[in-house]
Enzyme design. Sequence first.
Site, PDB file in Angstrom:
ATOM      1  N   LYS A 112       0.818  -1.222   0.000  1.00 16.58           N
ATOM      2  CA  LYS A 112       0.000   0.000   0.000  1.00 16.58           C
ATOM      3  C   LYS A 112       0.841   1.258   0.000  1.00 16.58           C
ATOM      4  O   LYS A 112       0.440   2.268  -0.560  1.00 16.58           O
ATOM      5  CB  LYS A 112      -0.953   0.001   1.206  1.00 16.58           C
ATOM      6  N   LYS A 195      -4.677 -10.545  -5.290  1.00 18.78           N
ATOM      7  CA  LYS A 195      -5.973 -10.834  -4.663  1.00 18.78           C
ATOM      8  C   LYS A 195      -7.025  -9.795  -5.063  1.00 18.78           C
ATOM      9  O   LYS A 195      -6.687  -8.647  -5.357  1.00 18.78           O
ATOM     10  CB  LYS A 195      -5.828 -10.908  -3.137  1.00 18.78           C
ATOM     11  N   LYS A 198     -10.688  -4.213  -2.667  1.00 18.75           N
ATOM     12  CA  LYS A 198     -11.584  -3.081  -2.883  1.00 18.75           C
ATOM     13  C   LYS A 198     -10.822  -1.803  -3.198  1.00 18.75           C
ATOM     14  O   LYS A 198     -11.400  -0.858  -3.697  1.00 18.75           O
ATOM     15  CB  LYS A 198     -12.561  -2.901  -1.719  1.00 18.75           C
TER      16      LYS A 198
HETATM   17  P1  ATP Z   1      -8.322  -3.090   0.826  1.00 18.09           P
HETATM   18  O1  ATP Z   1      -8.075  -3.430  -0.593  1.00 18.09           O
HETATM   19  O2  ATP Z   1      -8.977  -1.770   1.038  1.00 18.09           O
HETATM   20  O3  ATP Z   1      -7.165  -3.352   1.718  1.00 18.09           O
HETATM   21  P2  ATP Z   1      -9.613  -5.595   1.088  1.00 18.09           P
HETATM   22  O4  ATP Z   1     -10.445  -5.768  -0.111  1.00 18.09           O
HETATM   23  O5  ATP Z   1      -8.319  -6.314   1.163  1.00 18.09           O
HETATM   24  O6  ATP Z   1      -9.423  -4.064   1.318  1.00 18.09           O
HETATM   25  P3  ATP Z   1     -10.174  -5.813   3.896  1.00 18.09           P
HETATM   26  O7  ATP Z   1     -11.086  -4.868   4.568  1.00 18.09           O
HETATM   27  O8  ATP Z   1      -8.731  -5.535   4.023  1.00 18.09           O
HETATM   28  O9  ATP Z   1     -10.499  -5.934   2.345  1.00 18.09           O
HETATM   29  O10 ATP Z   1     -10.458  -7.299   4.333  1.00 18.09           O
HETATM   30  C1  ATP Z   1     -11.595  -7.728   5.032  1.00 18.09           C
HETATM   31  C2  ATP Z   1     -11.596  -9.228   5.128  1.00 18.09           C
HETATM   32  O11 ATP Z   1     -11.768  -9.819   3.839  1.00 18.09           O
HETATM   33  C3  ATP Z   1     -10.295  -9.823   5.685  1.00 18.09           C
HETATM   34  O12 ATP Z   1     -10.600 -10.917   6.500  1.00 18.09           O
HETATM   35  C4  ATP Z   1      -9.574 -10.256   4.465  1.00 18.09           C
HETATM   36  O13 ATP Z   1      -8.653 -11.306   4.724  1.00 18.09           O
HETATM   37  C5  ATP Z   1     -10.711 -10.719   3.582  1.00 18.09           C
HETATM   38  N1  ATP Z   1     -10.350 -10.602   2.168  1.00 18.09           N
HETATM   39  C6  ATP Z   1     -10.048  -9.456   1.520  1.00 18.09           C
HETATM   40  N2  ATP Z   1      -9.778  -9.712   0.228  1.00 18.09           N
HETATM   41  C7  ATP Z   1      -9.917 -11.057   0.067  1.00 18.09           C
HETATM   42  C8  ATP Z   1      -9.767 -11.929  -1.047  1.00 18.09           C
HETATM   43  N3  ATP Z   1      -9.427 -11.470  -2.229  1.00 18.09           N
HETATM   44  N4  ATP Z   1      -9.974 -13.248  -0.858  1.00 18.09           N
HETATM   45  C9  ATP Z   1     -10.335 -13.724   0.349  1.00 18.09           C
HETATM   46  N5  ATP Z   1     -10.487 -12.960   1.446  1.00 18.09           N
HETATM   47  C10 ATP Z   1     -10.282 -11.634   1.311  1.00 18.09           C
END
Ligand code: ATP
Length: 327
Positions: A112, A195, A198
């Site tokens: 990030k 992965k 968002k």
């Molecule tokens: P950002 O991109 O803003 O960091 P994010 O999409 O990674 O956000 P988080 O809020 O960081 O989402 O994660 C919330 C939950 O969803 C965590 O438990 C994380 O491990 C899970 N998670 C996020 N992305 C994935 C993914 N691609 N596959 C499986 N689990 C996920």
Amino acid sequence: MKQRIFSGIQPSGNLHLGNYLGAIKNWVKLQEEYDSIFCVVDLHAITVPQDPEILRQKTIEVAKIYLAAGIDPEKSAIFIQSHISEHTELAWILNTIAKIPELEKMTQFKDKSQKNGRESASVGLFVYPVLMAADILLYNTETVPVGEDQLQHIELARDLAARFNKKFGETFIVPKHFVKEEGMRIMGLDDPRKKMSKSAASEYNYIALTDPEETIRKKIKKAVTDSGSEIIYCDDKPALKNLINIHSLLTDQTPAEIEKMYAGKGYGDFKNGLADAIVNFLKPLQERIGAISDAEVLDILEKGAAKVRPIAIQKIFDVKQKLGFII
Ligand code: ATP
Ligand code: LTN
């Protein structure tokens, strides 16, 4: 006595299928067996710039998604992180025992902070994992259900708990993670090496839980695939493997069953079927989200905070006493 679980999601954008399949879906099952606390982690969200009005909307939306997905406020506490100021208080204290190199090696920070240039990365982003450790340790959490990307952060929470206990006496439970093999890492639709996220640069990376049907169909049509034309589930075809995984998790079929269903058919048919599966899953979820009023969710969030606040207050009291603070 039930064991306690704690988890959270940042209201930092649109929740997507990865968040659902990697986290929320498991929470819904776990709440039946565990004393469950689910948080909307707004303090984490502001470690990267947020528009205040959008943050407000997304915080409420995340809580609505928890409820619409099946988190039952009678069984689980749902609350907003910033409503319990003990999170920031404990985070500060843990900052004083966390070491700079252990934070520097965090993959999420490296990713990030690189995105917009390290010079503009906030100190908050750097100490993000310490705040996450505080979230977990504040409530005597035994198990933390998350997607795979969070394992390194939970490891830090364990190290900080053990370090504090060693220095000041038994205070924190050393938590463990819970990661379910299926769904633990849903990959981006535009790049199967990264992965689904968002905060991805392109919205074609993810299917948001709130995406309308046309958007879902358009995104699936554009999703990258591998060379070849057959629908086979294997490591050599990471893009297709990811799409089959999503299909399989949403329709409760094994990847082998999906392969069989599309035997003799091509990517076009498969993508249509996958888009149908996603739409069929998301439509009722979206209807449930739409049926929850802001007032209703705010009431649930307030009650959730009231339920967990005494645990946090007690823990901070204990911590301050151990540190030698006058209380
Ligand atoms: P950002 O991109 O803003 O960091 P994010 O999409 O990674 O956000 P988080 O809020 O960081 O989402 O994660 C919330 C939950 O969803 C965590 O438990 C994380 O491990 C899970 N998670 C996020 N992305 C994935 C993914 N691609 N596959 C499986 N689990 C996920
Ligand atoms: N960093 C997590 C969100 C999060 C979290 C937590 C998860 C913040 N505090 C405590 C589990 C337990 C993420 O998913 N990005």
